[in-house]
Design a protein around this motif. Structure first.
Motif, mmCIF file in Angstrom:
data_model
loop_
_atom_site.group_PDB
_atom_site.id
_atom_site.type_symbol
_atom_site.label_atom_id
_atom_site.label_comp_id
_atom_site.label_asym_id
_atom_site.label_seq_id
_atom_site.Cartn_x
_atom_site.Cartn_y
_atom_site.Cartn_z
ATOM 1 N N MET A 1 0.897 -1.221 -0.040
ATOM 2 C CA MET A 1 -0.156 0.281 -0.468
ATOM 3 C C MET A 1 0.409 1.515 -0.001
ATOM 4 O O MET A 1 1.864 1.120 0.678
ATOM 5 C CB MET A 1 -0.485 0.027 1.442
ATOM 6 N N ARG A 2 0.333 2.438 -0.565
ATOM 7 C CA ARG A 2 1.800 3.322 -1.150
ATOM 8 C C ARG A 2 0.260 4.704 -0.715
ATOM 9 O O ARG A 2 -0.264 4.944 -0.853
ATOM 10 C CB ARG A 2 1.182 3.310 -2.559
ATOM 11 N N VAL A 3 0.713 5.329 0.552
ATOM 12 C CA VAL A 3 0.616 6.715 1.238
ATOM 13 C C VAL A 3 1.082 7.687 0.971
ATOM 14 O O VAL A 3 2.663 7.940 1.085
ATOM 15 C CB VAL A 3 0.493 6.625 2.958
ATOM 16 N N LEU A 4 0.439 9.042 0.749
ATOM 17 C CA LEU A 4 1.318 9.872 0.521
ATOM 18 C C LEU A 4 1.061 11.658 1.171
ATOM 19 O O LEU A 4 0.522 11.074 1.758
ATOM 20 C CB LEU A 4 0.701 10.584 -1.015
ATOM 21 N N HIS A 5 2.296 11.511 2.525
ATOM 22 C CA HIS A 5 2.438 12.268 3.411
ATOM 23 C C HIS A 5 2.308 14.118 3.178
ATOM 24 O O HIS A 5 3.248 14.050 2.253
ATOM 25 C CB HIS A 5 3.086 12.507 4.481
ATOM 26 N N THR A 6 1.342 14.521 2.710
ATOM 27 C CA THR A 6 1.388 16.027 2.968
ATOM 28 C C THR A 6 0.633 17.057 3.894
ATOM 29 O O THR A 6 -0.075 16.805 4.664
ATOM 30 C CB THR A 6 0.645 16.640 1.586
ATOM 31 N N SER A 7 1.276 18.377 3.391
ATOM 32 C CA SER A 7 0.546 19.195 4.939
ATOM 33 C C SER A 7 0.585 20.634 4.161
ATOM 34 O O SER A 7 1.263 21.481 3.451
ATOM 35 C CB SER A 7 1.224 18.659 6.201
ATOM 36 N N ASP A 8 0.079 21.443 5.153
ATOM 37 C CA ASP A 8 -0.115 22.995 5.601
ATOM 38 C C ASP A 8 0.082 23.826 4.107
ATOM 39 O O ASP A 8 1.018 24.250 3.749
ATOM 40 C CB ASP A 8 2.133 23.298 5.546
ATOM 41 N N TRP A 9 -0.818 23.306 3.219
ATOM 42 C CA TRP A 9 -1.093 23.645 2.278
ATOM 43 C C TRP A 9 -1.205 25.955 1.973
ATOM 44 O O TRP A 9 -1.325 26.266 1.045
ATOM 45 C CB TRP A 9 -2.476 23.203 1.455
ATOM 46 N N HIS A 10 -1.291 26.239 3.154
ATOM 47 C CA HIS A 10 -2.277 27.176 3.426
ATOM 48 C C HIS A 10 -2.929 28.047 1.964
ATOM 49 O O HIS A 10 -2.574 29.359 1.480
ATOM 50 C CB HIS A 10 -0.918 27.720 3.823
ATOM 51 N N LEU A 236 3.633 14.378 10.761
ATOM 52 C CA LEU A 236 3.381 15.579 11.089
ATOM 53 C C LEU A 236 2.481 16.912 10.339
ATOM 54 O O LEU A 236 3.908 17.077 9.256
ATOM 55 C CB LEU A 236 4.655 16.078 11.927
ATOM 56 N N GLY A 237 2.183 17.610 10.814
ATOM 57 C CA GLY A 237 1.955 18.976 10.162
ATOM 58 C C GLY A 237 2.596 20.665 10.621
ATOM 59 O O GLY A 237 2.393 20.260 12.447
ATOM 60 N N HIS A 238 2.535 21.419 10.357
ATOM 61 C CA HIS A 238 2.795 22.630 11.536
ATOM 62 C C HIS A 238 4.061 23.051 11.241
ATOM 63 O O HIS A 238 4.220 24.422 10.759
ATOM 64 C CB HIS A 238 2.323 22.134 12.844
ATOM 65 N N LEU A 239 5.068 22.619 10.575
ATOM 66 C CA LEU A 239 6.162 23.310 10.364
ATOM 67 C C LEU A 239 6.196 22.943 9.004
ATOM 68 O O LEU A 239 6.380 22.432 8.401
ATOM 69 C CB LEU A 239 7.403 22.421 11.593
ATOM 70 N N HIS A 240 6.662 24.011 8.540
ATOM 71 C CA HIS A 240 6.967 24.370 7.090
ATOM 72 C C HIS A 240 8.601 23.761 6.420
ATOM 73 O O HIS A 240 8.352 24.031 4.875
ATOM 74 C CB HIS A 240 6.906 25.945 6.643
ATOM 75 N N ARG A 241 9.416 23.417 7.576
ATOM 76 C CA ARG A 241 9.986 23.290 6.994
ATOM 77 C C ARG A 241 10.571 21.747 6.361
ATOM 78 O O ARG A 241 10.190 20.246 8.151
ATOM 79 C CB ARG A 241 11.477 24.037 7.658
ATOM 80 N N TYR A 267 8.630 16.107 9.370
ATOM 81 C CA TYR A 267 7.562 16.723 9.117
ATOM 82 C C TYR A 267 7.334 16.508 7.140
ATOM 83 O O TYR A 267 7.843 16.895 6.742
ATOM 84 C CB TYR A 267 8.097 18.282 9.261
ATOM 85 N N SER A 268 5.964 16.387 7.053
ATOM 86 C CA SER A 268 6.619 16.478 5.018
ATOM 87 C C SER A 268 7.024 18.799 4.757
ATOM 88 O O SER A 268 7.177 18.227 3.349
ATOM 89 C CB SER A 268 5.401 16.600 4.586
ATOM 90 N N GLY A 269 6.258 19.066 5.289
ATOM 91 C CA GLY A 269 6.602 20.465 5.486
ATOM 92 C C GLY A 269 5.542 21.496 4.220
ATOM 93 O O GLY A 269 4.379 20.140 3.928
ATOM 94 N N SER A 270 5.188 22.861 4.424
ATOM 95 C CA SER A 270 4.358 23.251 3.185
ATOM 96 C C SER A 270 4.577 23.011 2.349
ATOM 97 O O SER A 270 5.808 22.707 1.795
ATOM 98 C CB SER A 270 4.478 25.050 3.456
#
Length: 432
Positions: A1-10, A236-241, A267-270
């Protein structure tokens, strides 16, 4: 199974007055194509979908367009599973509106009451995966709900009251989540598990573009809290780096939750850079942003793959030098990029702002470093208001304090006209 982690689209965020919506559209269009090309089974978005609790109409339209395309996607013969949670920029209530009516493959998890109920995906053939979601937990707002959930458990323990801190609410949330995971893992030892969390975990590096979440003088959750928590991966999300976080390995007896796995954490970052602190050396288009691809095979998590985001966002550059350097060789090298300029000068040069704007297409920050002044200039004092006789005395002393010399006759004329204009406007306001 393949999962894509992203966050902080803003979605909807601006940078130094520049509308970034086109670059955000580029990044999200690229994200859709990546899911198709890499045959991703599950998309995880760990908070801050929007940049504001009340996003603009343009931001909502862009999200709605991408959201609709993602929700209708089919990968490997089944609908793409999509899991969102809310961040500190989102309004959890607004982001989660209508979630009960969404398609079965779309999971908008914004309620604290749902944290111990995972999104379950996969099958016996592909492997099973439990995805737990922690929205941003404001210590003041989330403690009553978390305390109620702890108190309502059948196996209720005499737990201490939740501390007013990020660590306190995260510890309480993990008590609930790990109890559920332990029960599921007992029935299915091969079950993989991801925890999506929007938080600041200690050991991570922040940037200038995150909103401060400090409570009680502390803004972070200790990384060791997640030791032996049973998860395979902490999304994780929140930090942009974008960055990897090391979770200290403890023995099961020493850890808080006593389970048999300590997660990999990232953290995936923004998707875009939102401050000059996120600039890269050397400068690159897209500013080093990335997403994380995870592969689960036979109950094991492979080493995550880091995929650079293709947004077309111009390179961010911090430039420091004398005026001659800034207007000469540095301008030739970086003139078309988005720059933060710091000029090292003994005093503000005449027409400095205009000269910098002519040399750079996008000089978005202009700063002046007066550290090159002579020692005698550094010992100067601000105006003594008890000894001044009028506004001009204050202004002349301020000029001398700021640039280390008294104003010239021409500069005195400008200051005098400014004082007369202010006096005239004040008189008009009194008359009205």
């Amino acid at each position: 199974m393949r999962v894509l982690h992203t966050s902080d689209w803003h979605i909807g965020r601006r940078f130094k007055g520049i509308d970034l919506l086109d670059y955000q559209r580029n990044a999200l269009e690229w994200l859709v194509s990546l899911i198709e090309h890499e045959r991703v089974d599950v998309l995880c978005v760990s908070g801050d979908v929007y940049d504001a609790p009340r996003p603009s109409a343009e931001a909502v339209r862009l999200f709605n367009e991408i959201f609709q395309r993602l929700g209708l996607m089919e990968v490997n013969g089944h609908p793409l599973q999509i899991v969102f949670t809310s961040g500190n920029h989102d309004s959890a209530a607004r982001l989660g509106f209508g979630s009960a009516l969404m398609r079965p493959n779309v999971h908008m998890r914004c309620d604290i009451e749902d944290i111990a109920t995972p999104v379950l995906v996969g099958s016996e053939e592909s492997g099973r995966l439990a995805i737990y979601t922690l929205p941003y937990l404001d210590p003041d707002l989330s403690r009553p709900a978390l305390q109620g959930l702890l108190d309502s458990r059948k196996d209720r323990q005499d737990d201490p009251k939740i501390a007013r801190s990020h660590e306190g609410v995260m510890r309480a949330a993990l008590r609930l989540v790990t109890a559920d995971l332990a029960a599921r893992r007992a029935a299915d030892p091969q079950l993989n598990a991801i925890l999506m969390a929007h938080a600041f975990v200690s050991g991570a590096t922040s940037s200038d573009s995150e909103r401060n979440i400090t409570v009680g003088g502390v803004d972070s959750v200790p990384a060791e809290l997640f030791s032996n928590s049973g998860f395979d991966y902490l999304a994780l999300g929140h930090l942009h780096r974008p960055q990897k976080i090391t979770i200290p390995q403890r023995s099961q007896d020493e850890s808080q939750f006593h389970l048999d796995r300590t997660p990999q954490a990232r953290y995936s970052g923004s998707l875009l850079a939102y401050s000059f602190s996120e600039s890269q050396t050397p400068p690159v288009e897209g500013n080093g942003k990335s997403v994380v691809l995870l592969d689960f095979t036979d109950g094991k998590l492979a080493e995550p793959r880091i995929i650079p985001v293709e947004s077309g966002e111009p390179p961010f550059v911090r430039i420091v030098g004398t005026m001659d350097e800034i207007l000469g060789p540095l301008a030739e090298r970086y003139g078309d990029m988005w720059v933060s300029v710091t000029a090292q000068v003994p005093e503000l040069p005449h027409g400095a702002y205009r000269k910098i704007d002519r040399a750079y297409a996008h000089a978005l920050e202009k700063n002046f470093d007066y550290s090159q002044r002579k020692q005698s200039q550094e010992s100067r004092k601000m105006a003594d208001l008890k000894r001044t006789t009028d506004e001009m005395d204050v202004l002349r002393d301020f000029v001398e304090y700021s640039i280390g010399r008294t104003p010239s006759p021409a500069e005195n004329d400008v200051l005098r006209k400014a004082v007369e204009t202010v006096r005239g406007n004040a008189g008009k306001e009194v008359a009205q």
